[in-house]
Design a protein around this motif. Sequence first.
Motif, PDB file in Angstrom:
ATOM      1  N   LEU A  99       0.832  -1.214   0.000  1.00 19.84           N
ATOM      2  CA  LEU A  99       0.000   0.000   0.000  1.00 19.84           C
ATOM      3  C   LEU A  99       0.860   1.255   0.000  1.00 19.84           C
ATOM      4  N   GLY A 100       2.041   1.174   0.603  1.00 16.01           N
ATOM      5  CA  GLY A 100       2.929   2.329   0.630  1.00 16.01           C
ATOM      6  C   GLY A 100       3.484   2.701  -0.731  1.00 16.01           C
ATOM      7  N   MET A 101       3.404   1.795  -1.700  1.00  9.85           N
ATOM      8  CA  MET A 101       3.898   2.081  -3.056  1.00  9.85           C
ATOM      9  C   MET A 101       2.879   2.850  -3.888  1.00  9.85           C
ATOM     10  N   PHE A 102       1.660   2.951  -3.416  1.00 12.27           N
ATOM     11  CA  PHE A 102       0.619   3.661  -4.165  1.00 12.27           C
ATOM     12  C   PHE A 102       0.506   5.090  -3.645  1.00 12.27           C
ATOM     13  N   PRO A 103       0.167   6.030  -4.494  1.00 11.29           N
ATOM     14  CA  PRO A 103      -0.142   5.893  -5.937  1.00 11.29           C
ATOM     15  C   PRO A 103       1.067   6.011  -6.837  1.00 11.29           C
ATOM     16  N   GLU A 104       2.293   6.147  -6.258  1.00 14.48           N
ATOM     17  CA  GLU A 104       3.487   6.393  -7.078  1.00 14.48           C
ATOM     18  C   GLU A 104       3.725   5.289  -8.099  1.00 14.48           C
ATOM     19  N   VAL A 105       3.393   4.053  -7.737  1.00 17.11           N
ATOM     20  CA  VAL A 105       3.640   2.948  -8.653  1.00 17.11           C
ATOM     21  C   VAL A 105       2.807   3.083  -9.924  1.00 17.11           C
ATOM     22  N   ILE A 106       1.674   3.766  -9.827  1.00 13.72           N
ATOM     23  CA  ILE A 106       0.811   3.964 -10.999  1.00 13.72           C
ATOM     24  C   ILE A 106       1.106   5.297 -11.675  1.00 13.72           C
ATOM     25  N   THR A 107       1.131   6.361 -10.892  1.00 16.02           N
ATOM     26  CA  THR A 107       1.245   7.704 -11.469  1.00 16.02           C
ATOM     27  C   THR A 107       2.641   8.022 -11.992  1.00 16.02           C
ATOM     28  N   VAL A 108       3.647   7.342 -11.474  1.00 14.65           N
ATOM     29  CA  VAL A 108       5.027   7.621 -11.901  1.00 14.65           C
ATOM     30  C   VAL A 108       5.636   6.411 -12.607  1.00 14.65           C
ATOM     31  N   ALA A 109       5.757   5.278 -11.884  1.00 18.15           N
ATOM     32  CA  ALA A 109       6.507   4.144 -12.416  1.00 18.15           C
ATOM     33  C   ALA A 109       5.829   3.511 -13.630  1.00 18.15           C
ATOM     34  N   LEU A 110       4.551   3.199 -13.498  1.00 16.16           N
ATOM     35  CA  LEU A 110       3.839   2.588 -14.619  1.00 16.16           C
ATOM     36  C   LEU A 110       3.765   3.537 -15.815  1.00 16.16           C
ATOM     37  N   LYS A 111       3.541   4.810 -15.537  1.00 10.73           N
ATOM     38  CA  LYS A 111       3.482   5.803 -16.620  1.00 10.73           C
ATOM     39  C   LYS A 111       4.819   5.884 -17.346  1.00 10.73           C
ATOM     40  N   ASN A 112       5.928   5.918 -16.598  1.00  6.62           N
ATOM     41  CA  ASN A 112       7.245   6.001 -17.236  1.00  6.62           C
ATOM     42  C   ASN A 112       7.570   4.733 -18.019  1.00  6.62           C
ATOM     43  N   LEU A 158       5.783   5.035 -21.213  1.00  5.34           N
ATOM     44  CA  LEU A 158       6.399   6.076 -22.034  1.00  5.34           C
ATOM     45  C   LEU A 158       7.695   5.575 -22.671  1.00  5.34           C
ATOM     46  N   PHE A 159       8.550   4.930 -21.865  1.00  2.00           N
ATOM     47  CA  PHE A 159       9.803   4.401 -22.411  1.00  2.00           C
ATOM     48  C   PHE A 159       9.530   3.372 -23.504  1.00  2.00           C
ATOM     49  N   THR A 160       8.558   2.508 -23.251  1.00  2.00           N
ATOM     50  CA  THR A 160       8.244   1.461 -24.225  1.00  2.00           C
ATOM     51  C   THR A 160       7.720   2.051 -25.520  1.00  2.00           C
ATOM     52  N   LEU A 161       6.823   3.019 -25.406  1.00  2.00           N
ATOM     53  CA  LEU A 161       6.240   3.620 -26.604  1.00  2.00           C
ATOM     54  C   LEU A 161       7.292   4.354 -27.426  1.00  2.00           C
ATOM     55  N   LEU A 162       8.140   5.147 -26.782  1.00  2.00           N
ATOM     56  CA  LEU A 162       9.176   5.884 -27.507  1.00  2.00           C
ATOM     57  C   LEU A 162      10.182   4.929 -28.159  1.00  2.00           C
ATOM     58  N   GLY A 163      10.580   3.901 -27.414  1.00  2.00           N
ATOM     59  CA  GLY A 163      11.517   2.931 -27.980  1.00  2.00           C
ATOM     60  C   GLY A 163      10.916   2.167 -29.143  1.00  2.00           C
ATOM     61  N   PHE A 164       9.622   1.855 -29.046  1.00  2.00           N
ATOM     62  CA  PHE A 164       8.966   1.108 -30.126  1.00  2.00           C
ATOM     63  C   PHE A 164       8.842   1.965 -31.379  1.00  2.00           C
ATOM     64  N   VAL A 165       8.489   3.230 -31.224  1.00  2.00           N
ATOM     65  CA  VAL A 165       8.344   4.117 -32.385  1.00  2.00           C
ATOM     66  C   VAL A 165       9.694   4.291 -33.083  1.00  2.00           C
TER      67      VAL A 165
END
Length: 296
Positions: A78-91, A94-101
Amino acid sequence: MTQDSSPAAGTRTSDPSTRPASDPAPPPHVKPGMSKRKKAKISRGIQYAILLIALALVVIAADWGRLAETFLNVDVALGMFPEVITVALKNTLLFTLLGFVLGLALAIVLALMRLSSVGPYRWISAIYIEFFRGLPALVVFLVMGFGLPVAFPGMGLSKLVVIMIALGLVSSAYMAETIRAGIQAVPKGQVEAARSLGMSSSRAMITIVLPQAFRIILPPLTNELILLTKDSSLAYILGSAVGGRELAALARAEIVNSASLTPFIVIALCYLVITIPLSYLSRVLERKFGDVGTKS
């Protein structure tokens, strides 16, 4: 007058030595036994029994209390939320999408170079593809993250750009071969028909061949996107600020702070949230476009 002891005409004797050659042989004696279906059923039953026994042994032997304390600490999770969603998952996305393009753009150029009639283009493409397919992704990240600043100290590339380039280089080598196979799967008659209408080779490739090739290779490209999502976890070795952490970097920081392995379970679930829908999408695309190449 003696009575003829030979068998009457038209009658058959039971002696095999006197049976005419044209008479069919008696059917062999069939021994009763289990059918193949029954044997398969018994075999499956044995396999299920072995699996259940193995699971029972694991359940009995495991220390569930210690496992729960180490991997299922609710307070740490529970202490990892919401950072795990708003920061880590988002990044991570983002990294995957940019690398794929970036990787897809490079892969199209490499695939066309590999199919070119110009020898140096083919050689450059082949060397690039074999080189980056042969290197572990970790080595590419290390070279890009720590080698480029040494070689080009004035460039000042951000971590986001370095990660995008590293992922693009790794993915482009694999996608180039996929795209090349898709282009070669398009019937040559399509190109010949386009050329007969006055199209140039480049225009026929862009407007006729590539759209059909991409319909064929959509499922493997989706699989490559899944692999790239997991490769993005290597970005943690480059280090980043708190706002630039992806899933693996966040898990590493939380493990150090909490002395618990629960963050591994949390980020594993996050990766599954990304990869399971992509896997389902790949199967849908394969059912929809899998036979495009054979029907053309």
